[in-house]
Each structure stands twice: as C-alpha cells, then as structure tokens.
Design an enzyme around this catalytic site. Structure first.
Site, PDB file in Angstrom:
ATOM      1  N   PRO A  99      -8.199 -46.833-122.916  1.00 45.28           N
ATOM      2  CA  PRO A  99      -7.976 -45.864-123.977  1.00 45.28           C
ATOM      3  C   PRO A  99      -8.607 -46.247-125.321  1.00 45.28           C
ATOM      4  CG  PRO A  99      -5.991 -47.136-123.584  1.00 45.28           C
ATOM      5  CD  PRO A  99      -6.944 -47.472-122.480  1.00 45.28           C
ATOM      6  N   ASN A 100      -9.094 -45.217-125.971  1.00 46.18           N
ATOM      7  CA  ASN A 100      -9.632 -45.283-127.336  1.00 46.18           C
ATOM      8  C   ASN A 100     -11.017 -45.911-127.431  1.00 46.18           C
ATOM      9  OD1 ASN A 100      -7.233 -44.144-128.571  1.00 46.18           O
ATOM     10  ND2 ASN A 100      -6.231 -46.095-128.171  1.00 46.18           N
ATOM     11  N   ARG A 154     -13.983 -46.140-134.786  1.00 47.23           N
ATOM     12  CA  ARG A 154     -12.655 -46.750-134.674  1.00 47.23           C
ATOM     13  C   ARG A 154     -12.644 -48.146-135.304  1.00 47.23           C
ATOM     14  NH1 ARG A 154     -10.207 -49.344-129.156  1.00 47.23           N
ATOM     15  NH2 ARG A 154      -8.155 -49.712-130.030  1.00 47.23           N
ATOM     16  N   TYR A 172     -14.062 -53.624-134.457  1.00 51.88           N
ATOM     17  CA  TYR A 172     -14.840 -53.361-133.233  1.00 51.88           C
ATOM     18  C   TYR A 172     -16.336 -53.199-133.484  1.00 51.88           C
ATOM     19  CZ  TYR A 172     -10.207 -52.719-131.297  1.00 51.88           C
ATOM     20  OH  TYR A 172      -8.910 -52.930-130.907  1.00 51.88           O
ATOM     21  N   ASN A 191     -12.436 -53.469-119.299  1.00 53.23           N
ATOM     22  CA  ASN A 191     -11.795 -53.542-120.607  1.00 53.23           C
ATOM     23  C   ASN A 191     -10.674 -52.508-120.565  1.00 53.23           C
ATOM     24  OD1 ASN A 191     -10.907 -53.564-123.213  1.00 53.23           O
ATOM     25  ND2 ASN A 191     -12.937 -53.426-124.159  1.00 53.23           N
ATOM     26  N   ALA A 243      -5.710 -51.190-124.681  1.00 58.87           N
ATOM     27  CA  ALA A 243      -4.281 -51.448-124.959  1.00 58.87           C
ATOM     28  C   ALA A 243      -3.464 -51.630-123.686  1.00 58.87           C
ATOM     29  CB  ALA A 243      -3.713 -50.304-125.786  1.00 58.87           C
ATOM     30  N   HIS A 284      -2.258 -55.076-122.412  1.00 58.10           N
ATOM     31  CA  HIS A 284      -1.074 -55.754-122.951  1.00 58.10           C
ATOM     32  C   HIS A 284       0.231 -55.079-122.544  1.00 58.10           C
ATOM     33  CE1 HIS A 284      -4.347 -57.287-125.345  1.00 58.10           C
ATOM     34  NE2 HIS A 284      -4.514 -56.125-125.962  1.00 58.10           N
ATOM     35  N   ASP A 292      -1.114 -54.698-111.442  1.00 63.68           N
ATOM     36  CA  ASP A 292      -0.919 -54.590-109.986  1.00 63.68           C
ATOM     37  C   ASP A 292      -2.182 -54.064-109.306  1.00 63.68           C
ATOM     38  OD1 ASP A 292       1.670 -55.530-110.178  1.00 63.68           O
ATOM     39  OD2 ASP A 292       2.619 -53.572-109.878  1.00 63.68           O
ATOM     40  N   GLU A 323     -12.799 -59.616-116.960  1.00 62.07           N
ATOM     41  CA  GLU A 323     -12.082 -58.924-118.042  1.00 62.07           C
ATOM     42  C   GLU A 323     -12.869 -59.102-119.339  1.00 62.07           C
ATOM     43  OE1 GLU A 323      -8.187 -60.573-118.642  1.00 62.07           O
ATOM     44  OE2 GLU A 323      -7.720 -59.240-120.336  1.00 62.07           O
ATOM     45  N   HIS A 350     -13.018 -58.080-123.596  1.00 58.69           N
ATOM     46  CA  HIS A 350     -12.511 -57.468-124.822  1.00 58.69           C
ATOM     47  C   HIS A 350     -13.542 -57.651-125.920  1.00 58.69           C
ATOM     48  CE1 HIS A 350      -8.671 -56.720-123.037  1.00 58.69           C
ATOM     49  NE2 HIS A 350      -8.716 -57.937-122.532  1.00 58.69           N
ATOM     50  N   ILE A 351     -13.808 -56.596-126.632  1.00 58.13           N
ATOM     51  CA  ILE A 351     -14.816 -56.624-127.700  1.00 58.13           C
ATOM     52  C   ILE A 351     -14.364 -57.556-128.823  1.00 58.13           C
ATOM     53  CG2 ILE A 351     -15.871 -55.192-129.505  1.00 58.13           C
ATOM     54  CD1 ILE A 351     -15.718 -52.869-127.381  1.00 58.13           C
ATOM     55  N   SER A 352     -13.107 -57.420-129.213  1.00 55.93           N
ATOM     56  CA  SER A 352     -12.570 -58.267-130.289  1.00 55.93           C
ATOM     57  C   SER A 352     -11.961 -59.529-129.690  1.00 55.93           C
ATOM     58  CB  SER A 352     -11.492 -57.490-131.064  1.00 55.93           C
ATOM     59  OG  SER A 352     -10.382 -57.207-130.216  1.00 55.93           O
ATOM     60  N   ARG A 396      -5.759 -61.998-133.087  1.00 55.37           N
ATOM     61  CA  ARG A 396      -5.117 -60.794-133.627  1.00 55.37           C
ATOM     62  C   ARG A 396      -3.594 -60.869-133.449  1.00 55.37           C
ATOM     63  NH1 ARG A 396      -8.244 -55.713-131.492  1.00 55.37           N
ATOM     64  NH2 ARG A 396      -6.989 -54.768-133.156  1.00 55.37           N
ATOM     65  N   ARG A 419      -1.149 -58.858-128.615  1.00 61.58           N
ATOM     66  CA  ARG A 419      -2.453 -58.784-127.915  1.00 61.58           C
ATOM     67  C   ARG A 419      -2.788 -60.091-127.192  1.00 61.58           C
ATOM     68  NH1 ARG A 419      -4.738 -53.947-130.041  1.00 61.58           N
ATOM     69  NH2 ARG A 419      -3.938 -53.582-132.129  1.00 61.58           N
TER      70      ARG A 419
HETATM   71  C1  DQA Z   1      -9.645 -54.301-126.932  1.00 66.81           C
HETATM   72  C2  DQA Z   1      -8.513 -55.126-127.534  1.00 66.81           C
HETATM   73  C3  DQA Z   1      -7.172 -54.452-127.315  1.00 66.81           C
HETATM   74  O1  DQA Z   1      -6.128 -55.222-127.887  1.00 66.81           O
HETATM   75  C4  DQA Z   1      -7.163 -53.089-127.965  1.00 66.81           C
HETATM   76  O2  DQA Z   1      -5.955 -52.411-127.683  1.00 66.81           O
HETATM   77  C5  DQA Z   1      -8.334 -52.249-127.585  1.00 66.81           C
HETATM   78  C6  DQA Z   1      -9.650 -52.883-127.446  1.00 66.81           C
HETATM   79  C7  DQA Z   1     -11.027 -54.916-127.261  1.00 66.81           C
HETATM   80  O3  DQA Z   1     -11.981 -54.537-126.588  1.00 66.81           O
HETATM   81  O4  DQA Z   1     -11.129 -55.722-128.185  1.00 66.81           O
HETATM   82  O5  DQA Z   1      -8.231 -51.045-127.483  1.00 66.81           O
HETATM   83  O6  DQA Z   1      -9.506 -54.308-125.524  1.00 66.81           O
END
Ligand code: DQA
Length: 144
Positions: free
Chosen positions: A9-10, A17, A22, A73, A76, A79, A86, A97, A99-101, A106, A110
């Site tokens: 999501p997002n 964003r 990011y 990725n 959210a 977490h 599962d 896995e 994650h951009i950040s 953080r 997270r």
């Molecule tokens: C994220 C890190 C997550 O904590 C956050 O909810 C995201 C993006 C990242 O790519 O850094 O939506 O997965």
C-alpha cells in the site's frame, strides 16, 4: 528466470509521498528501473502494486504455486499483517524483502517485520536501488 516484484500500500504514491523519506523517484521511475535491470540481467520480471491486502495475498499464492522468486516490499503490511507473513511462509521460490527507507532508523513499530523470518535476504534503506540490488542478487545466485 522469472521474478515477481510485489509492492504493497501507498507505494503507488512514490514521488509525492513524504519525499524527505522516500525520495523524489515516482512509482513509474521504479517500474523503469526494474524493467531496465531485468532486461540487462535477462530476467523475466513482472512488477505489481496494490492497496488491497487480499490482492497481494493472491499474488503471493500464485508465486507459491509456480515457484517464482519474489521481491517484496509489503510496505505497512510488513509491520501489521500475520496473513502476509503466512503467505510468505508458503513461498516455494526465493524471497527478498525490500524497503526503500531504513525502517530501523524510524519509529519502533517499523522495526518488526512479519516478512523477514521467511526471507532469504533483506535490503533496507538503499532507496529504489534496493530493487536493483535484489534482482542482481537473485540473478547472481540462481540455483542450477
Ligand atoms: C516501506 C517502509 C514501511 O514502514 C512503510 O509503511 C512503507 C514503505 C519502505 O519501502 O521504506 O509504506 O516499506
């Protein structure tokens, strides 16, 4: 070699964003980076993004059924979602896995991931480049 790159999501909002977290690259830019990397490495890569958890679960089930390697990725849901964890546990191919950040720099919520326990590798904090690194690692370590 087939790889599916799945985004939660997002992430479709990249570019606008929270750019201080990011960066300025858009989701379209990320698609281009992944497509260019796939072409250079000779990989067949499908990249998808969803804001509906059930859709992500379905894609993970498909990857489990086909043995396809996954770059995930889960955003959210990383977490919060036992269900995504599962589904990752069912995967039969490799899982990286991303994650951009740097989630560990953080908020404490997270710092836990339902995905990591099932992942072969985890890449955090490298920006969109993390996707390139994940694909390069999968290509370089392909079994057989
Ligand atoms: C994220 C890190 C997550 O904590 C956050 O909810 C995201 C993006 C990242 O790519 O850094 O939506 O997965």
């Amino acid at each position: 070699m087939n790889v599916t790159v799945l985004n939660g999501p997002n992430l479709n909002r990249l570019g606008t964003r929270e750019p201080h977290i990011y960066g300025a690259a858009t989701y379209r830019d990320l698609e281009t980076l992944v497509a260019d990397t796939a072409a250079r490495l000779g990989l067949t890569v499908e990249m998808r993004q969803t804001n509906a958890e059930s859709e992500l679960l379905g894609w993970l089930h498909d990857a489990a059924d086909t043995g396809t390697d996954v770059v995930l990725n889960a955003a959210a849901w990383t977490h919060t979602s036992v269900a995504v964890g599962d589904a990752c546990a069912m995967l039969t191919g490799r899982l990286i896995e991303v994650h951009i950040s740097n989630v560990h720099r953080r908020e404490p919520f997270r710092h836990h991931s339902y995905v990591s326990a099932h992942a072969d590798g985890v890449i955090v904090g490298c920006g969109p480049d993390g996707y390139r690194l994940a694909l390069e690692h999968l290509a370089a370590t392909a079994p057989g």
